[in-house]
Write an enzyme that holds these catalytic residues in place. Structure first.
Site, PDB file in Angstrom:
ATOM      1  N   ASP A   1       0.825  -1.197   0.000  1.00 23.09           N
ATOM      2  CA  ASP A   1       0.000   0.000   0.000  1.00 23.09           C
ATOM      3  C   ASP A   1       0.868   1.260   0.000  1.00 23.09           C
ATOM      4  O   ASP A   1       1.894   1.319   0.671  1.00 23.09           O
ATOM      5  CB  ASP A   1      -0.906  -0.018   1.235  1.00 23.09           C
TER       6      ASP A   1
ATOM      7  N   GLU B   1       1.017  -0.405  -5.210  1.00 25.95           N
ATOM      8  CA  GLU B   1      -0.156   0.481  -5.229  1.00 25.95           C
ATOM      9  C   GLU B   1       0.356   1.879  -5.577  1.00 25.95           C
ATOM     10  O   GLU B   1       0.871   2.594  -4.715  1.00 25.95           O
ATOM     11  CB  GLU B   1      -0.856   0.443  -3.868  1.00 25.95           C
TER      12      GLU B   1
ATOM     13  N   ASP C   1     -11.346   1.441  -1.354  1.00 26.16           N
ATOM     14  CA  ASP C   1     -11.532   2.872  -1.108  1.00 26.16           C
ATOM     15  C   ASP C   1     -12.499   3.527  -2.094  1.00 26.16           C
ATOM     16  O   ASP C   1     -12.808   4.705  -1.950  1.00 26.16           O
ATOM     17  CB  ASP C   1     -10.189   3.607  -1.189  1.00 26.16           C
TER      18      ASP C   1
END
Length: 504
Positions: A295, A343, A400
């Site tokens: 992430d 990411e 998200d």
């Protein structure tokens, strides 16, 4: 990278009678669904124990697992709980997690399970538990002490503990540990149970041709075992308070940016021992999964530093990250290419792309972002399928994002018109249009949240960035997992060369 596809679903979203998805029968049923649907990937969010807000991106340990994911049914099968322990569970909601009710009920079950283990476990099981504690002692001992002390202090953050505990006075910690061995052993047992159940689930997934994708948040929570144990690794003052915090500047998720509040690393301190924390962190997760989404990858090139006194992320600054030095250490310790997905969403600059490409890592493309740029009728976005790269993972959306159906319902006519023209669609099944588009892309991996497979609206969002309530709670119902959806996914994945059978 061979062509493959799969579903993004956190285990907490699985169905079942005990208030939260877990590693029990519903997880095995989901693996069967993936295999039947021709999907070779199951992507999850971070699996660590969650703290305030129940966010899997704010875990209280980088190594420990979330006890709420332990299956009560498998504890019964092991003989450490009786069927009567599960005969009358509370009337939990079926379509979302009520964390406030689930957590105390499941903790009481785990206390009973340990008593059952001590009374009924075989000699081999006792030996296996002892071996687990020894093998994982480098993180387990610190974690169980941290968590037991947190309970002793009414679950307050470690900076609010009595000073001798907060600042780790050696004599105080030794005396307290000796007086509370039972509490520490319970927390060791809980971790042992999780990893025992996890190993069995992973073996089953492998046997069915399903590979697991894990997730590592780049930052750790301030209230966590690692920050309490090693404050020298983080930008803290002498009392453990944060001087600066992590986040991102204003972007398409928020006009004021996102102030995550995580402590920032002292990368020079981490470099002194060859980035051992990151080496062990990645080593551990790769023992659990086949591929790892990392992430906020851009933070390794440069990260957004926000003064702790600021209420939003607007007034921050970019600070250089560790760059290639960290990954060279990871490669040296773990060997060869790293099985990571970068990411690379948000504010991406040339240095981020250079680092990603030098490591030969797939980045991410999100179709919703691509179609947002179609408003003017020009398909220039790199997130649109015709601009995807082979070394990339394309998503209809992430945890998200809004669901595809929710996103579609919120858009105005001009964007809808151009999107339908691109997809050659009438829009009646926009979620399947997105899934088909992702599967047809040249990107090596195609992934879609379970909510998009089911065609659910905004009520099924997993997370709404910038909000504090109602996140991480969504669950699907068992009857939603239909043979029709599996057959449709299988046909599309086979058509576009992504199902395991298509590669034979």
């Amino acid at each position: 990278m061979h062509r493959s596809s799969g579903i993004l679903l956190h285990p907490t979203s699985l169905p079942g009678p005990y208030g939260i998805g877990d590693l029990g029968p519903s997880a095995y049923q989901f693996v069967d669904f993936l295999a039947t649907a021709g999907q070779g990937l199951w992507q999850m969010l971070p699996l660590g124990p969650t703290g305030y807000g129940n966010s899997p991106y704010q875990c209280t340990s980088s190594f420990a697992a979330n006890p709420l994911l332990i299956s009560p049914e498998l504890l019964c099968e092991a003989g450490w709980l009786d069927a009567s322990d599960l005969a009358q569970p509370p009337d939990f909601p079926a379509d979302h997690v009520d964390f406030g009710r689930v957590a105390p009920w499941k903790h009481a079950l785990l206390v009973r399970a340990m008593a059952g283990f001590e009374a009924k476990a075989t000699q081999a099981e006792h030996a296996d538990f002892a071996r687990f504690c020894k093998t994982h002692g480098f993180w387990l001992d610190d974690y169980v002490l941290y968590h037991a002390l947190k309970a002793q202090h009414d679950m307050r953050p470690w900076t609010h503990w009595a000073p001798a505990f907060a600042l780790r006075d050696s004599a105080t910690l030794t005396d307290w540990s000796q007086a509370h061995q039972g509490a520490l052993d319970l927390k060791r047992f809980i971790q042992y149970v999780f990893f025992r159940q996890w190993a069995n689930l992973r073996a089953y997934a492998r046997a069915r041709g399903v590979h697991l994708i894990g997730d590592i948040p780049i930052f750790v929570a301030h209230d966590s075992s690692e920050v309490w144990t090693h404050p020298e690794w983080f930008e803290l003052d002498g009392q453990g308070a944060q001087k600066v915090v992590a986040g991102v500047p204003p972007d398409y998720f928020s006009a004021t940016g996102q102030r995550w509040g995580n402590p920032l690393y002292r990368w020079t301190a981490l470099a002194e021992d060859g980035y051992r924390f990151w080496v062990e962190r990645l080593r551990r997760i790769l023992e659990m999964v086949d591929l790892v989404r990392i992430d906020h990858f851009r933070g390794f090139a440069a990260f957004w530093e926000i003064p702790a006194s600021e209420e939003t992320a607007i007034n921050g600054r970019w600070v250089p990250g560790p760059g290639m030095a960290l990954f060279e250490a990871l490669r040296a310790a773990l060997g060869g290419d790293l099985p990571l997905i970068a990411e690379d969403l948000g504010v991406i600059t040339e240095d981020v792309e250079t680092l990603r490409d030098a490591l030969r890592l797939p980045g991410m493309a999100v179709l919703q972002f691509g179609f947002e740029d179609l408003e003017d009728g020009f398909g220039r976005s790199g997130f649109l399928p015709h601009n995807n790269r082979q070394r990339q993972a394309v998503y209809t959306g992430t945890h998200d994002n809004n669901t595809v159906r929710g996103w579609w319902d919120s858009k105005h006519e001009s964007l809808r018109r151009n999107t339908l023209a691109y997809l050659n669609s009438d829009g009646r099944e926009i979620h399947w249009d997105f899934i088909r588009s992702a599967l047809a892309s040249c990107a090596g991996m195609a992934l879609f949240p379970m909510q998009d497979v089911l065609g659910l609206g905004s009520d099924a969002c997993m997370n709404r960035p910038g909000t504090r309530e109602g996140n991480w709670e969504w669950r699907y119902r068992e009857e939603m997992l239909t043979e029709t959806a599996a057959a449709r996914l299988h046909a599309l994945s086979r058509l576009y060369g992504r199902s395991p059978h298509a590669r034979q």
